[in-house]
Write an enzyme that holds these catalytic residues in place. Structure first.
Site, short mmCIF file in Angstrom:
data_model
loop_
_atom_site.label_atom_id
_atom_site.label_comp_id
_atom_site.label_asym_id
_atom_site.label_seq_id
_atom_site.Cartn_x
_atom_site.Cartn_y
_atom_site.Cartn_z
N PHE A 161 0.94 -1.21 0.01
CA PHE A 161 0.26 -0.09 0.25
C PHE A 161 0.73 1.25 -0.16
O PHE A 161 1.92 1.31 0.60
CB PHE A 161 -0.67 0.04 1.23
CG PHE A 161 -1.84 -1.14 1.35
CD1 PHE A 161 -2.97 -1.15 1.10
CD2 PHE A 161 -1.24 -2.24 1.97
CE1 PHE A 161 -3.89 -2.16 1.24
CE2 PHE A 161 -2.14 -3.11 2.38
CZ PHE A 161 -3.57 -3.20 1.98
N ASP A 162 0.22 2.28 -0.70
CA ASP A 162 0.89 3.54 -0.35
C ASP A 162 0.24 4.18 0.65
O ASP A 162 -0.71 3.42 1.29
CB ASP A 162 0.70 4.66 -1.59
CG ASP A 162 1.17 5.86 -1.48
OD1 ASP A 162 1.98 6.16 -0.95
OD2 ASP A 162 0.26 6.89 -2.09
N GLY A 163 0.73 5.10 1.32
CA GLY A 163 0.29 5.90 2.56
C GLY A 163 -0.92 6.71 2.50
O GLY A 163 -1.96 6.49 2.50
#
Length: 301
Positions: A161-163
């Site tokens: 995941f990106d944040g």
């Protein structure tokens, strides 16, 4: 996370199977030609689509350890029940334990995300994804990928995941876009001990963490990673936020703006979720990628 303590994934038929030829007929010749095409071929096996390997690995989680339904996959399709027969035939031929579905005969199926209790909707239709996010549910557009196999060559399911704007809200990203890197860094240092608000994929990450908690770290069939453009000192708030949520993340990579593709390949991601199209373009050269059109990075000017 839903009340049944399992991860519920809704997926479109075009993300699960390769329906490009049929979709081309639909766009060029219309719905009647498309219906004829699918009905004439309803016993022909559909080839896997971009999300097929991910779905296989997700459903395999139900068979491990003390077997239980940890993951449910639900089909949401714009096909009619009539033309959808080929899809269900292919589901059975591929031995996928998918039993619930909604066929909407051309209308958007995103409206069934909530009543099915889905934690995330994976679709090849950007409009359906945008509508799902606007309704408050996690969703991603599955992008064409240059990979022909899962991101990892073993049985472990690796999800990255990106944040900001994905796992977290885009609160910090708004400051970066509007005021620049210096003000962003200053704000994140000042806010380091204040947890970030959750983004659309917080519940999915929590559901994955719940599944992981059934296994020891060394024996877990599932690994998660945060692959973010952030760098020190903006890393501290991210770490403290996950700690406050009591969510374990297996790997965290703070790239400071470097391209993400090589790092995702090294992690062996079976899927990566990011809100920024540029990052997605880098990622999909290496791993299956879902674009999350959420937050300020996707605001039309």
């Amino acid at each position: 996370m839903n009340d049944e303590q399992k991860l519920v994934v809704a997926i479109s038929s075009r993300a699960l199977f390769d329906l490009n030829e049929g979709h081309k007929i639909f766009e060029e010749e219309g719905v009647q030609a498309y219906c004829r095409y699918q009905i004439e071929r309803e016993n022909d096996l559909l080839e896997p689509g971009v999300a097929f390997p991910l779905v296989k690995k997700l459903l395999r989680l139900n068979e491990l350890g003390e077997p239980r339904e940890r993951v449910e996959v639900i089909l949401l399709s714009r096909n009619s029940a009539d033309t959808g027969l080929r899809i269900f035939n292919s589901i059975q031929e591929h031995n996928l334990p998918i039993t619930r579905a909604a066929f909407t005969n051309g209308s958007s199926p995103f409206k069934y995300v909530e009543p099915f209790g889905a934690d995330v909707f994976l679709s090849s239709d950007p409009n359906d994804v945008a509508s799902t996010l606007e309704a408050g549910f996690a969703a991603a557009t599955m992008l064409p990928s240059n990979t022909r196999k899962p991101g990892s060559d073993n049985d472990t399911l690796n999800i990255a995941f990106d944040g900001d704007a994905v796992v977290f809200s885009d609160e910090a990203e708004q400051i970066y876009k509007q005021k620049g890197l210096v003000e962003f860094s200053r704000h994140e240092v000042q806010s380091a001990k204040r947890p970030l608000p959750g983004g659309p994929f917080r519940n999915m990450l929590a559901a994955l963490h719940s599944i992981q908690s059934e296994f020891s770290v060394d024996e877990s069939p599932l690994r998660t990673a945060l692959i973010t453009a952030r760098s020190a000192p903006a890393h501290e708030r991210v770490i403290r936020t996950l700690r406050a949520w009591n969510i374990r993340i297996d790997e965290a990579v703070f790239l400071g703006g470097l391209p993400k593709g090589d790092f995702l390949r090294t992690f062996g991601a079976d899927i990566f979720f990011d809100d920024q199209e540029g990052h997605c373009d880098s990622a999909r050269q290496h791993v299956p990628t879902g674009h999350v059109p959420n937050g300020i990075a996707n605001t039309k000017r």
